[in-house]
Design an enzyme around this catalytic site. Structure first.
Site, PDB file in Angstrom:
ATOM      1  N   ASP A   1     -11.963 -10.403  -7.421  1.00  0.00           N
ATOM      2  CA  ASP A   1     -11.686  -9.080  -6.864  1.00  0.00           C
ATOM      3  C   ASP A   1     -12.818  -8.141  -7.295  1.00  0.00           C
ATOM      4  O   ASP A   1     -13.244  -8.141  -8.445  1.00  0.00           O
ATOM      5  CB  ASP A   1     -10.342  -8.566  -7.401  1.00  0.00           C
ATOM      6  CG  ASP A   1      -9.818  -7.404  -6.584  1.00  0.00           C
ATOM      7  OD1 ASP A   1      -8.739  -7.538  -5.981  1.00  0.00           O
ATOM      8  OD2 ASP A   1     -10.491  -6.344  -6.543  1.00  0.00           O
TER       9      ASP A   1
ATOM     10  N   GLN B   1      -0.502  -2.735   0.061  1.00  0.00           N
ATOM     11  CA  GLN B   1      -1.513  -3.642   0.628  1.00  0.00           C
ATOM     12  C   GLN B   1      -2.674  -2.829   1.212  1.00  0.00           C
ATOM     13  O   GLN B   1      -2.451  -1.831   1.915  1.00  0.00           O
ATOM     14  CB  GLN B   1      -0.887  -4.521   1.728  1.00  0.00           C
ATOM     15  CG  GLN B   1      -1.839  -5.579   2.257  1.00  0.00           C
ATOM     16  CD  GLN B   1      -1.197  -6.524   3.277  1.00  0.00           C
ATOM     17  OE1 GLN B   1      -0.058  -6.310   3.705  1.00  0.00           O
ATOM     18  NE2 GLN B   1      -1.918  -7.552   3.668  1.00  0.00           N
TER      19      GLN B   1
ATOM     20  N   HIS C   1      -3.234 -12.794   1.028  1.00  0.00           N
ATOM     21  CA  HIS C   1      -3.858 -13.271  -0.216  1.00  0.00           C
ATOM     22  C   HIS C   1      -2.916 -13.034  -1.385  1.00  0.00           C
ATOM     23  O   HIS C   1      -2.046 -12.164  -1.329  1.00  0.00           O
ATOM     24  CB  HIS C   1      -5.181 -12.544  -0.471  1.00  0.00           C
ATOM     25  CG  HIS C   1      -5.034 -11.046  -0.530  1.00  0.00           C
ATOM     26  ND1 HIS C   1      -4.920 -10.276   0.597  1.00  0.00           N
ATOM     27  CD2 HIS C   1      -4.941 -10.202  -1.572  1.00  0.00           C
ATOM     28  CE1 HIS C   1      -4.783  -9.013   0.251  1.00  0.00           C
ATOM     29  NE2 HIS C   1      -4.789  -8.928  -1.072  1.00  0.00           N
ATOM     30  N   PHE C   2      -3.135 -13.805  -2.442  1.00  0.00           N
ATOM     31  CA  PHE C   2      -2.440 -13.602  -3.711  1.00  0.00           C
ATOM     32  C   PHE C   2      -3.457 -13.143  -4.747  1.00  0.00           C
ATOM     33  O   PHE C   2      -4.606 -13.604  -4.740  1.00  0.00           O
ATOM     34  CB  PHE C   2      -1.795 -14.915  -4.199  1.00  0.00           C
ATOM     35  CG  PHE C   2      -0.539 -15.279  -3.467  1.00  0.00           C
ATOM     36  CD1 PHE C   2       0.709 -14.906  -3.966  1.00  0.00           C
ATOM     37  CD2 PHE C   2      -0.589 -15.992  -2.274  1.00  0.00           C
ATOM     38  CE1 PHE C   2       1.875 -15.242  -3.293  1.00  0.00           C
ATOM     39  CE2 PHE C   2       0.575 -16.327  -1.594  1.00  0.00           C
ATOM     40  CZ  PHE C   2       1.805 -15.953  -2.104  1.00  0.00           C
TER      41      PHE C   2
HETATM   42  P1  AMP Z   1      -4.339  -5.769  -1.450  1.00  0.00           P
HETATM   43  O1  AMP Z   1      -4.218  -4.300  -1.745  1.00  0.00           O
HETATM   44  O2  AMP Z   1      -3.270  -6.608  -2.020  1.00  0.00           O
HETATM   45  O3  AMP Z   1      -4.560  -5.966   0.031  1.00  0.00           O
HETATM   46  O4  AMP Z   1      -5.645  -6.251  -2.212  1.00  0.00           O
HETATM   47  C1  AMP Z   1      -6.916  -6.180  -1.702  1.00  0.00           C
HETATM   48  C2  AMP Z   1      -7.840  -6.378  -2.862  1.00  0.00           C
HETATM   49  O5  AMP Z   1      -9.124  -6.647  -2.352  1.00  0.00           O
HETATM   50  C3  AMP Z   1      -7.995  -5.171  -3.811  1.00  0.00           C
HETATM   51  O6  AMP Z   1      -7.609  -5.533  -5.102  1.00  0.00           O
HETATM   52  C4  AMP Z   1      -9.483  -4.822  -3.708  1.00  0.00           C
HETATM   53  O7  AMP Z   1     -10.022  -4.450  -4.950  1.00  0.00           O
HETATM   54  C5  AMP Z   1     -10.072  -6.104  -3.208  1.00  0.00           C
HETATM   55  N1  AMP Z   1     -11.295  -6.002  -2.430  1.00  0.00           N
HETATM   56  C6  AMP Z   1     -11.615  -5.107  -1.462  1.00  0.00           C
HETATM   57  N2  AMP Z   1     -12.819  -5.371  -0.952  1.00  0.00           N
HETATM   58  C7  AMP Z   1     -13.283  -6.473  -1.591  1.00  0.00           C
HETATM   59  C8  AMP Z   1     -14.485  -7.238  -1.516  1.00  0.00           C
HETATM   60  N3  AMP Z   1     -15.468  -6.927  -0.666  1.00  0.00           N
HETATM   61  N4  AMP Z   1     -14.628  -8.294  -2.342  1.00  0.00           N
HETATM   62  C9  AMP Z   1     -13.653  -8.621  -3.216  1.00  0.00           C
HETATM   63  N5  AMP Z   1     -12.501  -7.935  -3.336  1.00  0.00           N
HETATM   64  C10 AMP Z   1     -12.317  -6.882  -2.540  1.00  0.00           C
END
Ligand code: AMP
Length: 140
Positions: free
Chosen positions: A33, A96, A102-103
């Site tokens: 992340d 989200q 994703h997990f």
């Molecule tokens: P969610 O809120 O469960 O959809 O989680 C999305 C996650 O993706 C968050 O924890 C962000 O920090 C992470 N995220 C967003 N953009 C990227 C990226 N380019 N590479 C890796 N993680 C990311």
């Protein structure tokens, strides 16, 4: 909600955006992340075009969670954590932010605070070092 093929994880899956990759198989990609809640915070991402937990066949979901189960203890070991938090958000109201299923694997160290969800961007060099440490343990 309709699946958006241009979401950020779809772009990572297509190799259009870089990521600190840890593991890949036919159905799943795992990478760090970019805004880690703790050291080693990883995302286990399905290759299915699924927005959330309710947008995937149970068989495909089983493959995804099996990767969570396999990798979480290894990531925990790699960063010297004491426990692992598994998180999964469905819908904007639930927190989200990327609408591709994703997990989260969030290693927890006793006494070390867990940062807010999707809070602050980590330094790329720090992420690269963490990824290297985890890949070493995954190799065995
Ligand atoms: P969610 O809120 O469960 O959809 O989680 C999305 C996650 O993706 C968050 O924890 C962000 O920090 C992470 N995220 C967003 N953009 C990227 C990226 N380019 N590479 C890796 N993680 C990311």
């Amino acid at each position: 909600m309709a699946y958006d093929p241009n979401n950020i994880f779809a772009k990572i899956l297509r190799g259009e955006i870089p990521a600190h990759k840890l593991y890949e198989d036919e159905d799943t990609l795992v990478f760090l992340d970019i805004m880690p809640r703790t050291e080693g915070h990883a995302l286990v991402v399905t290759k299915e075009k699924a927005c959330d937990l309710f947008d995937i066949e149970p068989e495909a979901l089983a493959k995804l969670i099996a990767v969570v189960q396999k990798l979480a203890p290894k990531i925990k070991e790699a960063v010297g954590a004491d426990g692992v938090l598994i998180q999964q958000f469905n819908g904007e109201a639930a927190g989200q932010t990327v609408f591709h299923l994703h997990f989260h694997i969030v290693p927890i160290r006793r006494g070390v605070p867990v940062k807010p969800h999707a809070g602050q961007m980590e330094d790329q060099a720090v992420l690269a070092k963490t990824a290297e440490k985890i890949r070493k343990v995954l190799k065995g």
